[in-house]
Scaffold this active site. Structure first.
Site, short mmCIF file in Angstrom:
data_model
loop_
_atom_site.label_atom_id
_atom_site.label_comp_id
_atom_site.label_asym_id
_atom_site.label_seq_id
_atom_site.Cartn_x
_atom_site.Cartn_y
_atom_site.Cartn_z
N SER A 59 40.18 36.65 40.43
CA SER A 59 38.77 37.06 40.40
C SER A 59 37.91 36.08 39.59
O SER A 59 36.69 36.13 39.66
CB SER A 59 38.61 38.49 39.87
OG SER A 59 38.86 38.53 38.48
N HIS A 60 38.53 35.18 38.83
CA HIS A 60 37.76 34.18 38.08
C HIS A 60 38.33 32.77 38.27
O HIS A 60 38.17 31.91 37.41
CB HIS A 60 37.64 34.58 36.61
CG HIS A 60 36.71 35.74 36.43
ND1 HIS A 60 37.11 37.04 36.68
CD2 HIS A 60 35.40 35.81 36.13
CE1 HIS A 60 36.08 37.86 36.50
NE2 HIS A 60 35.03 37.15 36.17
N HIS A 133 26.81 32.49 32.60
CA HIS A 133 28.20 32.83 32.27
C HIS A 133 28.86 33.57 33.43
O HIS A 133 28.39 34.62 33.84
CB HIS A 133 28.20 33.74 31.04
CG HIS A 133 29.54 33.86 30.40
ND1 HIS A 133 30.58 34.51 30.99
CD2 HIS A 133 30.01 33.38 29.24
CE1 HIS A 133 31.63 34.44 30.21
NE2 HIS A 133 31.32 33.76 29.14
N GLY A 200 33.99 41.04 40.38
CA GLY A 200 34.70 40.09 41.23
C GLY A 200 35.79 40.77 42.05
O GLY A 200 36.06 40.41 43.20
N GLU A 201 36.44 41.78 41.46
CA GLU A 201 37.52 42.51 42.16
C GLU A 201 36.93 43.28 43.35
O GLU A 201 37.56 43.38 44.40
CB GLU A 201 38.19 43.51 41.22
CG GLU A 201 39.22 42.90 40.30
CD GLU A 201 40.40 42.30 41.03
OE1 GLU A 201 40.75 42.77 42.14
OE2 GLU A 201 40.97 41.34 40.50
N ARG A 323 49.98 36.86 32.81
CA ARG A 323 49.31 35.56 32.91
C ARG A 323 50.20 34.43 32.41
O ARG A 323 50.27 33.37 33.02
CB ARG A 323 48.03 35.57 32.05
CG ARG A 323 46.83 36.00 32.76
CD ARG A 323 45.54 35.70 32.03
NE ARG A 323 45.49 35.96 30.61
CZ ARG A 323 45.55 35.04 29.66
NH1 ARG A 323 45.67 33.76 29.97
NH2 ARG A 323 45.47 35.38 28.39
#
Ligand code: NDP
Ligand code: PYC
Length: 357
Positions: A59-60, A133, A200-201, A323
């Site tokens: 998403s980023h 941002h 974003g999701e 991650r």
């Protein structure tokens, strides 16, 4: 998959392409340079977007390039901005004015002074003003934990989240992140939207034609919805009900009003749309565990490890472990992109801002 490396064969629709992290960075940076961004903006954007892709934070990751370019094309972010550092000597507050550019190069400029000040005073803050941002906060948290400091990072966004008990977008998805340095291993880091999920999701669900899980959003009439289109037209919900609503509000106060920058409703008024990356400020707080623990029994880092061991000992996982596993894999195997993603990168590289509708 194609071999790891810098050369790309055009994939068919079902093929994937695997690139080294360095090759992907070169490509993303080239897209931004071709679109007119200066080296300081393009380099920092490349680093944060590739970090997202490398750590399997879709998403980023590269998904965000188009939105960043759309914001440039709309004239709402300055592609040639050069951030300015105000050392504010003697104060615990270091400031960087992004001068209308992206937040990422402003952060990179400010972090050495932030770390130096926090080591000296025990606590220090970096205030970034006048920035666009769009990125995840964990790369910034990790830059601070790499200095042996704990970190708190937050920023508003634009009004897309209804406060608990309300039914209209008001708060932002306001991300909130924390990091604790761990000797000889990856830091403890959490980083989340204060809405149930990042916007974003929702956009990724819409593009994939997938329904949302229940409890993420309400439609424009205030009714619960699992339809991403209806959610984007309505409002997202805070995580944890009134608790997330209050934390989201705190972020508006500390990282909007307190630092003299825009709140999420003001950002939406200014932009008039959520299709561009938001323009506001950001607050980064660095803390020295040694300075806070001085004179008290026990080493704070050793005591933290006891706590982490107890968490993991119950079978729970620490945030960011997913991650870090993804990062390790990307570092050895490269980053794999779908054919559609590769085509999109090719298109953006070839056409620059003309690729943006
Ligand atoms: P997620 O819900 O995906 O993850 C939140 C955090 O919880 C992560 O640190 C994650 O670690 C951790 N986590 C997830 N599952 C578990 C579990 N089972 N046990 C322990 N920890 C877990 O995040 P969001 O969707 O809320 O946010 C995604 C990103 O969007 C963030 O990076 C945020 O900064 C960004 N964002 C940026 C905005 C902006 O305005 N710039 C606005 C809103 C969001 P892990 O990654 O390892 O799974
Ligand atoms: O995913 O919610 C989000 C978001 C908003 C701005 C940048 N990311």
């Amino acid at each position: 998959p194609a071999a790891v490396g810098t050369s790309l064969k055009r994939p068919t629709m079902t093929q994937t392409t695997t690139l080294t992290i360095a090759a992907l960075h070169e490509r993303v940076e080239a897209i931004f340079r071709n679109a007119g961004l200066n080296a300081v903006q393009a380099g920092a954007l490349g680093r944060v977007i590739v970090a997202g892709e490398r750590d399997a934070c879709k998403s980023h990751g590269i998904f965000r390039i188009e939105g960043a370019l759309r914001t440039v094309k709309a004239g709402k972010v300055k592609p040639d901005a050069v951030p300015e550092l105000d050392l504010n000597e003697g104060s615990a507050i270091v400031k960087v004015n992004a001068n209308g550019g992206f937040a990422n190069p402003a952060f990179e400029l400010g972090v050495p002074a932030l770390a130096e000040r926090a080591r000296k005073l025990g606590i220090a803050a970096l205030v970034i003003n006048d920035c666009t941002h769009f990125s995840a906060l964990w790369p910034e948290v990790e830059a601070v934990t790499n200095e042996g400091l704990a970190a708190l990072v937050m920023c508003p966004s634009y009004a897309t989240v209804a406060p608990t008990g309300g039914n209209k977008p008001l708060l932002g998805t306001n991300p909130f992140a924390f990091g604790w340095p761990r000797p000889d291993q990856s830091p403890y880091v959490f980083d989340f939207a204060t809405s149930v999920a990042a916007r974003g999701e929702i956009e990724l669900h819409r593009r994939a034609g997938k329904q949302l899980p229940e409890g993420w959003a309400i439609d424009a009439d205030g009714n619960p919805t699992t339809d991403p289109e209806a959610a984007l037209a309505g409002a997202m919900l805070p995580f944890g009900g009134h608790k997330g609503s209050a934390i989201g509000t705190m972020i508006e106060l500390l990282a909007g009003i307190m630092i003299g920058d825009l709140t999420s409703p003001e950002v939406l008024d200014y932009l008039g749309t959520t299709t561009l990356a938001p323009f506001h400020g950001e607050l980064i707080i660095a803390l020295s565990p040694e300075a806070f623990a001085k004179g008290r029994p026990g080493d704070p880092f050793a005591r933290a490890e006891v706590l982490f061991d107890a968490i993991v000992g119950q079978g729970a996982r620490l945030p960011s472990q997913r991650r870090f596993v993804a990062r390790k894999k990307s570092e050895t195997d490269g980053v794999t992109l779908t054919a559609a993603e590769t085509e999109q990168l090719d298109r953006l590289l070839a056409l620059g801002l003309d690729a943006i509708a």
